[in-house]
Design a protein around this motif. Structure first.
Motif, PDB file in Angstrom:
ATOM      1  N   ALA A  23      22.865  15.746  14.441  1.00 36.73           N
ATOM      2  CA  ALA A  23      23.414  15.027  13.281  1.00 36.73           C
ATOM      3  C   ALA A  23      23.521  15.924  12.047  1.00 36.73           C
ATOM      4  O   ALA A  23      22.913  15.645  11.013  1.00 36.73           O
ATOM      5  CB  ALA A  23      22.567  13.793  12.981  1.00 36.73           C
ATOM      6  N   PRO A  24      24.293  16.984  12.123  1.00 33.34           N
ATOM      7  CA  PRO A  24      24.344  17.923  10.993  1.00 33.34           C
ATOM      8  C   PRO A  24      25.107  17.369   9.796  1.00 33.34           C
ATOM      9  O   PRO A  24      25.973  16.498   9.928  1.00 33.34           O
ATOM     10  CB  PRO A  24      25.069  19.125  11.588  1.00 33.34           C
ATOM     11  N   TYR A  25      24.791  17.900   8.630  1.00 36.62           N
ATOM     12  CA  TYR A  25      25.533  17.574   7.412  1.00 36.62           C
ATOM     13  C   TYR A  25      25.698  18.860   6.604  1.00 36.62           C
ATOM     14  O   TYR A  25      24.904  19.797   6.714  1.00 36.62           O
ATOM     15  CB  TYR A  25      24.826  16.494   6.594  1.00 36.62           C
ATOM     16  N   LEU A  26      26.737  18.887   5.807  1.00 36.67           N
ATOM     17  CA  LEU A  26      27.041  20.080   5.023  1.00 36.67           C
ATOM     18  C   LEU A  26      26.172  20.106   3.771  1.00 36.67           C
ATOM     19  O   LEU A  26      26.131  19.143   3.011  1.00 36.67           O
ATOM     20  CB  LEU A  26      28.528  20.080   4.640  1.00 36.67           C
ATOM     21  N   VAL A  27      25.480  21.227   3.555  1.00 38.87           N
ATOM     22  CA  VAL A  27      24.593  21.385   2.410  1.00 38.87           C
ATOM     23  C   VAL A  27      25.268  22.178   1.300  1.00 38.87           C
ATOM     24  O   VAL A  27      25.207  21.806   0.126  1.00 38.87           O
ATOM     25  CB  VAL A  27      23.281  22.075   2.835  1.00 38.87           C
ATOM     26  N   ALA A  28      25.907  23.289   1.664  1.00 40.32           N
ATOM     27  CA  ALA A  28      26.511  24.154   0.647  1.00 40.32           C
ATOM     28  C   ALA A  28      27.555  25.047   1.279  1.00 40.32           C
ATOM     29  O   ALA A  28      27.460  25.396   2.469  1.00 40.32           O
ATOM     30  CB  ALA A  28      25.442  25.012  -0.026  1.00 40.32           C
ATOM     31  N   THR A  29      28.548  25.416   0.492  1.00 41.93           N
ATOM     32  CA  THR A  29      29.572  26.362   0.922  1.00 41.93           C
ATOM     33  C   THR A  29      29.877  27.321  -0.226  1.00 41.93           C
ATOM     34  O   THR A  29      29.713  26.975  -1.393  1.00 41.93           O
ATOM     35  CB  THR A  29      30.874  25.664   1.350  1.00 41.93           C
ATOM     36  N   SER A  30      30.346  28.513   0.119  1.00 36.76           N
ATOM     37  CA  SER A  30      30.735  29.508  -0.873  1.00 36.76           C
ATOM     38  C   SER A  30      32.233  29.732  -0.795  1.00 36.76           C
ATOM     39  O   SER A  30      32.742  30.198   0.228  1.00 36.76           O
ATOM     40  CB  SER A  30      30.008  30.830  -0.632  1.00 36.76           C
ATOM     41  N   ALA A  31      32.925  29.417  -1.879  1.00 36.00           N
ATOM     42  CA  ALA A  31      34.376  29.597  -1.910  1.00 36.00           C
ATOM     43  C   ALA A  31      34.750  31.070  -1.815  1.00 36.00           C
ATOM     44  O   ALA A  31      35.717  31.438  -1.138  1.00 36.00           O
ATOM     45  CB  ALA A  31      34.953  28.989  -3.188  1.00 36.00           C
ATOM     46  N   LEU A  39      39.794  31.365   4.336  1.00 35.88           N
ATOM     47  CA  LEU A  39      39.517  29.931   4.414  1.00 35.88           C
ATOM     48  C   LEU A  39      39.314  29.361   3.018  1.00 35.88           C
ATOM     49  O   LEU A  39      39.122  30.095   2.057  1.00 35.88           O
ATOM     50  CB  LEU A  39      38.260  29.677   5.253  1.00 35.88           C
ATOM     51  N   ASP A  40      39.331  28.043   2.910  1.00 38.03           N
ATOM     52  CA  ASP A  40      38.981  27.392   1.651  1.00 38.03           C
ATOM     53  C   ASP A  40      37.862  26.386   1.910  1.00 38.03           C
ATOM     54  O   ASP A  40      37.543  26.061   3.055  1.00 38.03           O
ATOM     55  CB  ASP A  40      40.192  26.729   0.995  1.00 38.03           C
ATOM     56  N   GLN A  41      37.264  25.909   0.832  1.00 35.44           N
ATOM     57  CA  GLN A  41      36.128  25.006   0.979  1.00 35.44           C
ATOM     58  C   GLN A  41      36.513  23.682   1.617  1.00 35.44           C
ATOM     59  O   GLN A  41      35.693  23.064   2.304  1.00 35.44           O
ATOM     60  CB  GLN A  41      35.479  24.780  -0.383  1.00 35.44           C
ATOM     61  N   SER A 131      22.289  35.662  -1.435  1.00 39.83           N
ATOM     62  CA  SER A 131      23.368  36.474  -0.878  1.00 39.83           C
ATOM     63  C   SER A 131      24.573  36.463  -1.810  1.00 39.83           C
ATOM     64  O   SER A 131      25.157  37.516  -2.127  1.00 39.83           O
ATOM     65  CB  SER A 131      23.780  35.943   0.494  1.00 39.83           C
ATOM     66  N   GLU A 132      24.937  35.284  -2.263  1.00 36.38           N
ATOM     67  CA  GLU A 132      26.112  35.169  -3.121  1.00 36.38           C
ATOM     68  C   GLU A 132      25.829  35.673  -4.537  1.00 36.38           C
ATOM     69  O   GLU A 132      26.699  36.251  -5.186  1.00 36.38           O
ATOM     70  CB  GLU A 132      26.588  33.713  -3.141  1.00 36.38           C
ATOM     71  N   ALA A 133      24.602  35.488  -5.012  1.00 35.99           N
ATOM     72  CA  ALA A 133      24.237  36.008  -6.330  1.00 35.99           C
ATOM     73  C   ALA A 133      24.274  37.527  -6.347  1.00 35.99           C
ATOM     74  O   ALA A 133      24.760  38.145  -7.305  1.00 35.99           O
ATOM     75  CB  ALA A 133      22.847  35.512  -6.724  1.00 35.99           C
ATOM     76  N   MET A 134      23.773  38.163  -5.299  1.00 34.30           N
ATOM     77  CA  MET A 134      23.776  39.621  -5.232  1.00 34.30           C
ATOM     78  C   MET A 134      25.196  40.161  -5.163  1.00 34.30           C
ATOM     79  O   MET A 134      25.524  41.184  -5.787  1.00 34.30           O
ATOM     80  CB  MET A 134      22.967  40.086  -4.027  1.00 34.30           C
ATOM     81  N   THR A 141      25.655  43.689  -0.054  1.00 38.42           N
ATOM     82  CA  THR A 141      24.853  42.635   0.567  1.00 38.42           C
ATOM     83  C   THR A 141      25.611  41.956   1.690  1.00 38.42           C
ATOM     84  O   THR A 141      26.839  41.959   1.720  1.00 38.42           O
ATOM     85  CB  THR A 141      24.468  41.569  -0.486  1.00 38.42           C
ATOM     86  N   SER A 142      24.856  41.372   2.623  1.00 39.44           N
ATOM     87  CA  SER A 142      25.453  40.409   3.531  1.00 39.44           C
ATOM     88  C   SER A 142      25.856  39.193   2.706  1.00 39.44           C
ATOM     89  O   SER A 142      25.359  38.985   1.604  1.00 39.44           O
ATOM     90  CB  SER A 142      24.461  40.014   4.635  1.00 39.44           C
ATOM     91  N   ARG A 143      26.759  38.410   3.223  1.00 40.01           N
ATOM     92  CA  ARG A 143      27.225  37.217   2.516  1.00 40.01           C
ATOM     93  C   ARG A 143      26.785  35.963   3.258  1.00 40.01           C
ATOM     94  O   ARG A 143      26.335  36.021   4.410  1.00 40.01           O
ATOM     95  CB  ARG A 143      28.760  37.241   2.395  1.00 40.01           C
ATOM     96  N   ALA A 144      26.912  34.822   2.594  1.00 43.55           N
ATOM     97  CA  ALA A 144      26.560  33.547   3.208  1.00 43.55           C
ATOM     98  C   ALA A 144      27.733  32.589   3.023  1.00 43.55           C
ATOM     99  O   ALA A 144      28.103  32.287   1.886  1.00 43.55           O
ATOM    100  CB  ALA A 144      25.294  32.969   2.594  1.00 43.55           C
ATOM    101  N   LEU A 145      28.308  32.153   4.109  1.00 46.20           N
ATOM    102  CA  LEU A 145      29.466  31.270   4.050  1.00 46.20           C
ATOM    103  C   LEU A 145      29.070  29.830   3.762  1.00 46.20           C
ATOM    104  O   LEU A 145      29.696  29.162   2.939  1.00 46.20           O
ATOM    105  CB  LEU A 145      30.237  31.335   5.372  1.00 46.20           C
ATOM    106  N   ALA A 146      28.026  29.351   4.429  1.00 47.59           N
ATOM    107  CA  ALA A 146      27.681  27.935   4.300  1.00 47.59           C
ATOM    108  C   ALA A 146      26.301  27.664   4.881  1.00 47.59           C
ATOM    109  O   ALA A 146      25.760  28.469   5.639  1.00 47.59           O
ATOM    110  CB  ALA A 146      28.719  27.073   5.011  1.00 47.59           C
ATOM    111  N   VAL A 147      25.756  26.514   4.509  1.00 48.02           N
ATOM    112  CA  VAL A 147      24.509  26.016   5.078  1.00 48.02           C
ATOM    113  C   VAL A 147      24.773  24.633   5.645  1.00 48.02           C
ATOM    114  O   VAL A 147      25.343  23.767   4.960  1.00 48.02           O
ATOM    115  CB  VAL A 147      23.388  25.927   4.020  1.00 48.02           C
ATOM    116  N   ALA A 148      24.367  24.426   6.897  1.00 43.45           N
ATOM    117  CA  ALA A 148      24.399  23.099   7.514  1.00 43.45           C
ATOM    118  C   ALA A 148      22.961  22.633   7.697  1.00 43.45           C
ATOM    119  O   ALA A 148      22.100  23.412   8.127  1.00 43.45           O
ATOM    120  CB  ALA A 148      25.113  23.147   8.856  1.00 43.45           C
ATOM    121  N   GLY A 149      22.686  21.386   7.358  1.00 46.98           N
ATOM    122  CA  GLY A 149      21.335  20.855   7.474  1.00 46.98           C
ATOM    123  C   GLY A 149      21.241  19.759   8.513  1.00 46.98           C
ATOM    124  O   GLY A 149      22.251  19.263   9.024  1.00 46.98           O
TER     125      GLY A 149
END
Length: 492
Positions: A23-31, A39-41, A131-134, A141-149
């Motif tokens: 039962a995943p849900y979207l937590v965050a994405t990086s545009a 891709l877009d958000q 990741s995105e702040a750096m 840095t490596s990047r982070a596309l999104a977090v699923a919770g």
């Protein structure tokens, strides 16, 4: 998608599918990370994308696998490690070159050892934001596309909810990937891996007389410059094990990291680091130590100890040159003078003695006016109306700051520094906003109650770290008292 790493022999990895996240849900994405993939958000919010982000399905062309590697942890040889909870989906072609996509927290692998293969929401949010702040700070840095919770529970010190973060980097090969084959006494595999990395990421080195020595030299140089960039913004990695060091000189594996607040060269951001091996002040020498570990692993290919030593010798000069360049820029110095390092050391001493906030000090220093205070007597008489008050008030010992500021002003006058021009330049290299632990904690606690708005708001601020952003002034504030009790450790 493709997977170039899958072209290596099968003993470099294990092919397996991610374990679905219930039962995943979207937590965050990086545009901005999404834009790298075209891709877009809005696309990331679609159910098909969420299924991929959670490991419940894989993209067309993906060849999921977990890589094996080894490493030194806290200076001790730890033997075989590997992707204990990460699954590499493959690489996507982009205008800037292939980018690998990896799911962290995607379930058990043959390298999980005693772990459960999952990541918790807390650590996933921290890695995503940092990741995105750096990247916004301009640090490799490596990047982070999104977090699923998911509400699926996992146990750390207590029961927490699980999450998956999709990470992006040109490669996730690390120093420990080479150590693995060296300590197993398998030079054929060592050569295969080195040739793969050189041909894919350093093809220009094939023109060198000894491509493997040139490879070590280039990785050493990049690592030295990366650590200098960390020091310049007060970033502490926290777990500088050889298995967490990118072969491309990028920041990799965000665990118990931290940004310096009250300046202390001995500060340890990782509660698990009891001996302080990875303190802020130790990072430069630990980066060098890790390069030596890589050099030892590559020695069978390099052939001569002297060639390896010569390659490693670039570290000190590369670090010093980059650190000096960055620090002069942070101080608004347009030229180089012989006594600049003495000025910098005196600055760090008075900062440390007064526990001055690292980020605020450099940001506020840009507003100092060269001729605002002509002499020490005038400084003492000015009191609360002192023209240096914004930065001076960060110091309990005002006289100590005043004495240093006199030296600094004299140095600025020596190169005819112009206040307005200098402030503009300094504001472009001294961030106003960094990912302070308490800011991340506020976002995490809201997310644990299914309120993800603070993650998005904080990301918006961190993506423009050098801008004033008056509407977000609170995000630049000193940490509240409760923040002193926050601890981050290797548990995630």
């Amino acid at each position: 998608m493709d997977n170039s790493f899958a072209s290596l022999p099968s003993d470099f990895y294990t092919r397996l599918m991610p374990t679905p996240l219930p039962a995943p849900y979207l937590v965050a994405t990086s545009a901005s990370a999404a834009a790298l993939l075209g891709l877009d958000q809005a696309t990331l919010a679609e159910q098909a994308s969420l299924d991929i982000l959670a490991g419940n399905s894989v993209p067309d062309g993906a060849q999921p696998l977990s890589a094996v590697y080894s490493g030194h942890q806290f200076g001790v040889w730890a033997g075989q490690l590997g992707d204990g909870r990460a699954i590499l989906l493959g690489n996507a072609d982009t205008p800037s070159g292939p980018i690998e996509l990896q799911l962290k927290g995607a379930g058990l692998t043959p390298y999980s050892r005693m772990g459960d293969g999952r990541a918790v929401l807390r650590s996933s949010i921290r890695e995503f934001l940092c990741s995105e702040a750096m990247a916004a700070l301009g640090i490799p840095t490596s990047r982070a596309l999104a977090v699923a919770g998911s509400d699926q529970g996992v146990y750390r010190e207590s029961v927490e909810t699980s999450a998956v973060v999709l990470r992006m980097a040109p490669t996730f090969v690390r120093f420990g990937s080479f150590e693995h084959w060296f300590y197993r006494k398998q030079p054929e595999q060592l050569k295969i891996l080195a040739d793969y990395v050189i041909d894919r990421f350093y093809p220009q080195l094939r023109a060198e007389e000894n491509a493997y020595a040139a490879f070590l030299r280039e990785v050493t140089r990049r690592t030295a410059e990366l650590v200098a960039q960390w020091q310049a913004v007060g970033f502490m990695h926290g777990v500088l094990n050889t298995d967490n060091m990118s072969i491309l000189g990028e920041t990799l594996d965000y665990g118990p990291f931290g940004f310096m607040e009250a300046f202390d060269r001995g500060h340890i951001c990782n509660h698990s680091d009891q001996g302080g091996r990875y303190s802020y002040g130790n990072q430069p020498q630990i980066g060098h130590w890790n390069c030596y570990a890589l050099g030892k692993a590559l020695l069978p290919l390099i052939g001569e100890v002297k060639a390896a030593q010569d390659a490693l010798d670039v570290y000190q000069s590369a670090f010093a040159a980059k650190a000096d360049q960055l620090m002069r820029a942070k101080l608004g110095l347009a030229t180089a003078q012989d006594d600049d390092r003495d000025l910098m050391e005196a600055m760090f001493t008075v900062m440390e003695d007064n526990h001055a906030d690292f980020t605020q000090f450099f940001r506020r220093l840009g507003a100092l006016r060269v001729d605002a205070v002509p002499d020490a007597a005038a400084m003492a008489e000015a009191g609360a109306n002192h023209p240096d008050a914004p930065v001076r008030d960060l110091f309990l010992d005002r006289a100590a700051f005043d004495a240093w500021a006199q030296r600094y002003r004299a140095r600025l006058r020596a190169e005819n520094s112009v206040d307005a021009d200098r402030k503009l330049a300094m504001d472009q290299v001294n961030p106003k906003y960094v990912l302070r632990n308490y800011l991340a904690q506020v976002a995490i606690e809201k997310a644990q109650n299914k309120d993800f708005t603070e993650i998005a708001r904080l990301l918006t601020v961190l993506e423009r770290p050098y801008d004033e952003q008056p509407e977000h002034e609170a995000y630049a504030a000193l940490p509240p008292d409760w923040a002193s009790h926050l601890e981050v450790s290797c548990s995630s």
